[in-house]
Write a protein that holds these residues in place. Structure first.
Motif, short mmCIF file in Angstrom:
data_model
loop_
_atom_site.label_atom_id
_atom_site.label_comp_id
_atom_site.label_asym_id
_atom_site.label_seq_id
_atom_site.Cartn_x
_atom_site.Cartn_y
_atom_site.Cartn_z
N SER A 62 6.84 80.11 62.72
CA SER A 62 7.43 78.77 62.60
C SER A 62 6.48 77.82 61.89
O SER A 62 6.88 77.06 61.00
N ALA A 63 5.21 77.86 62.30
CA ALA A 63 4.22 76.97 61.68
C ALA A 63 4.08 77.26 60.19
O ALA A 63 3.96 76.34 59.37
N ASP A 64 4.12 78.55 59.84
CA ASP A 64 3.97 78.92 58.44
C ASP A 64 5.14 78.41 57.61
O ASP A 64 4.95 77.84 56.53
N GLY A 113 -11.78 79.34 65.19
CA GLY A 113 -12.71 79.47 64.08
C GLY A 113 -12.00 79.64 62.75
O GLY A 113 -12.46 79.12 61.72
N ILE A 114 -10.87 80.37 62.75
CA ILE A 114 -10.08 80.52 61.53
C ILE A 114 -9.60 79.16 61.05
O ILE A 114 -9.75 78.79 59.88
N TYR A 115 -9.01 78.38 61.97
CA TYR A 115 -8.42 77.10 61.56
C TYR A 115 -9.49 76.09 61.13
O TYR A 115 -9.27 75.30 60.22
N GLY A 116 -10.66 76.13 61.76
CA GLY A 116 -11.75 75.28 61.30
C GLY A 116 -12.16 75.64 59.88
O GLY A 116 -12.36 74.75 59.03
N VAL A 234 9.61 71.08 67.55
CA VAL A 234 8.69 70.57 66.54
C VAL A 234 7.47 71.48 66.46
O VAL A 234 7.13 72.18 67.42
N VAL A 235 6.84 71.49 65.30
CA VAL A 235 5.59 72.23 65.11
C VAL A 235 4.45 71.27 65.43
O VAL A 235 4.26 70.27 64.76
N ARG A 236 3.70 71.59 66.45
CA ARG A 236 2.66 70.68 66.95
C ARG A 236 1.31 70.99 66.31
O ARG A 236 0.92 72.17 66.24
N PRO A 237 0.58 69.98 65.88
CA PRO A 237 -0.76 70.22 65.34
C PRO A 237 -1.69 70.79 66.41
O PRO A 237 -1.58 70.45 67.60
N PHE A 238 -2.57 71.67 65.99
CA PHE A 238 -3.60 72.24 66.87
C PHE A 238 -3.00 72.82 68.15
O PHE A 238 -3.52 72.62 69.25
N ALA A 239 -1.89 73.56 68.00
CA ALA A 239 -1.22 74.14 69.16
C ALA A 239 -2.08 75.19 69.87
O ALA A 239 -1.88 75.46 71.05
N VAL A 296 -5.38 72.27 53.97
CA VAL A 296 -5.81 71.42 55.09
C VAL A 296 -4.69 71.30 56.11
O VAL A 296 -4.90 71.44 57.33
N LEU A 297 -3.47 71.01 55.64
CA LEU A 297 -2.33 70.90 56.55
C LEU A 297 -2.07 72.24 57.24
O LEU A 297 -1.65 72.27 58.40
N GLY A 298 -2.33 73.35 56.53
CA GLY A 298 -2.20 74.65 57.15
C GLY A 298 -3.11 74.79 58.36
O GLY A 298 -2.70 75.26 59.41
N GLY A 299 -4.37 74.36 58.21
CA GLY A 299 -5.29 74.42 59.33
C GLY A 299 -4.89 73.50 60.48
O GLY A 299 -5.08 73.84 61.65
N VAL A 300 -4.30 72.37 60.15
CA VAL A 300 -3.87 71.42 61.18
C VAL A 300 -2.65 71.95 61.93
O VAL A 300 -2.55 71.84 63.15
#
Length: 457
Positions: A62-64, A113-116, A234-239, A296-300
């Motif tokens: 979903s996030a992707d 670590g991946i998202y950072g 909704v797709v939540r940031p930093f889920a 950047v939005l992908g990581g968020v």
């Protein structure tokens, strides 16, 4: 880093003003369907490689899709100073898959670590976009073709394990799994050979759908999670929690982003030739910044690095429609799909063996594209290019054939040394400089455009 089979016909390009709204909507849907299988492949690969539970893998899907939509809107619609404003569909790059799995399986890093690292890599791309033109001479076809070849070879391991039922499956290698994977492969090959137009372009997606129906007949499809998944969320940031920032992990994905931006440069130049538009330095920088902001939005939003999907650029040549609004509408469709958890749960329910049959095609096409690019390299007049490819492929295969090869190296270097793609990139760039020196920027731009055409052909 996905690849289409379109033949480019610039003479058939149709101005946007001649395309009625209904036709634009249908063309946008076609773009979404053509890229869909490739778009959802990366979250499935990474999620399952990290051993995430099915509901979290569905969350990644979903996030992707949601972030695909955002990145596409940024690229095609544009923001001040960001976005190339051409018919470009954005999706997660396969180039980052192997490094991200290496990072995620490190207990000290994991998804956080991946998202950072993804966020840092995106910020790096935003800042480095004006410098990429100067880096182009470092990545001639002998380097880029070698890197893409190793990316495909590395991903094939995933496809082969899927075809056997998935690692950890007690029935791994069962004849039923292998038979269904072969069935999907044959469906895709048959559609590619005998179908035309959209059906041929969407052969991978159609093969997965047909294969899932066949798997359901054998009782291999569990739709219970689809039934319980909500229709909207909704797709939540930093889920998955706050990102963590590791220096080596961040540098690893920054290097991946350099390769991604070089590839995007070639795609943009090729698209300019298809549509008859001009991509000057300023416009190219805006397009590369969109790669960075999308990442950047992908990581968020709990997903991964983004780039232009080449099969959609090839589709522009097939349809002859150069309107960026086709991509804008396609971006909206992707964004909406990301808000439908039932759809993500359905994607997650596809048995690994079905994905394996499709993966052999998708990942094999990545490797074949690298081979095709290398086919344009002059090995006869310059035998040194043989050494660049030979040694770089050898380095790239070390983590694949001997996972414990770097076991005695410091732990801090493992994310770098366990990525065959990064080892290949470092080796190829260094050896090309050693044997061939640094070419001109003009030659590099021309080579990037040829590279993109090779990826689409």
């Amino acid at each position: 880093m996905d690849h289409g089979s379109a033949q480019i016909s610039p003479a058939r390009i149709v101005p946007a003003t001649r395309v009625p709204p209904v036709a634009l909507g249908l063309l946008a849907l076609q773009h979404v369907l053509v890229m869909y299988a490739g778009a959802v492949a990366v979250p499935l690969i990474v999620g399952r490689a990290l051993g995430l539970p099915p509901e979290q893998v569905a969350m990644l899907v979903s996030a992707d899709l949601f972030a695909c939509g955002l990145a596409t809107l940024i690229q095609s619609w544009g923001l001040p100073g960001i976005g190339i404003r051409m018919p470009v569909m954005m999706g997660v790059t396969f180039a980052a898959v192997t490094p991200m799995i290496a990072l995620g399986t490190n207990p000290a890093l994991g998804l956080a670590g991946i998202y950072g690292a993804v966020i840092v890599a995106g910020l790096f791309a935003l800042l480095a976009a004006p410098l990429v033109g100067r880096l182009l001479p470092l990545f001639p076809p002998v380097v880029t073709g070698t890197v893409i070849l190793v990316i495909g070879i590395s991903l094939m391991r995933v496809g082969v394990n899927w075809a056997a039922g998935g690692l950890g499956n007690p029935r791994y290698g069962a004849l039923l799994y292998l038979g269904l994977a072969l069935f999907v492969l044959l469906v895709i090959l048959g559609l590619t050979r005998y179908a035309r137009g959209f059906i041929a372009s969407a052969s991978v997606l159609i093969g997965i759908v047909v294969g899932m129906a066949a798997a359901g007949a054998f009782g291999l499809v569990d739709l219970s999670r689809v039934a319980t998944a909500p229709w909207f969320d909704v797709v939540r940031p930093f889920a998955f929690g706050a990102p963590t920032f590791d220096l080596v992990a961040s540098l690893t994905l920054c290097l991946v982003m350099v390769v991604v931006m070089i590839e995007s440069t070639g795609m943009f130049l090729a698209l300019a030739e298809i549509t008859g538009e001009t991509v000057d330095a300023a416009r190219l920088i805006r397009g590369l910044r969109a790669d960075g902001l999308g990442t950047v939005l992908g990581g968020v939003f709990n997903t991964f690095p983004y780039t232009a999907f080449s099969q959609n650029i090839g589709l522009v040549g097939v349809t002859g429609v150069r309107s960026r609004w086709v991509a804008v509408i396609g971006g909206v469709v992707m964004l909406v799909l990301g808000l439908i958890p039932k759809l993500a749960a359905l994607v997650e329910a596809v048995p690994p063996c079905i994905l394996g049959g499709a993966g052999l095609v998708m990942f094999g096409m990545v490797a074949a594209t690298g081979t095709r690019i290398l086919g344009a390299v002059d090995f006869a007049a310059n035998r040194n290019n043989l050494f660049v490819v030979a040694v770089s492929v050898g380095f790239g295969l070390i983590p694949l054939v001997a996972p414990a090869f770097f076991k005695q190296m410091p732990d801090v270097l493992h994310p770098l040394l366990e990525s065959g793609i990064l080892l290949t990139a470092l080796s190829a760039v260094s050896l090309n400089l050693f044997f061939n020196g640094l070419g001109s920027r003009a030659d590099a731009r021309a080579a990037a455009a040829r590279l993109a055409h090779a990826a689409e052909a």
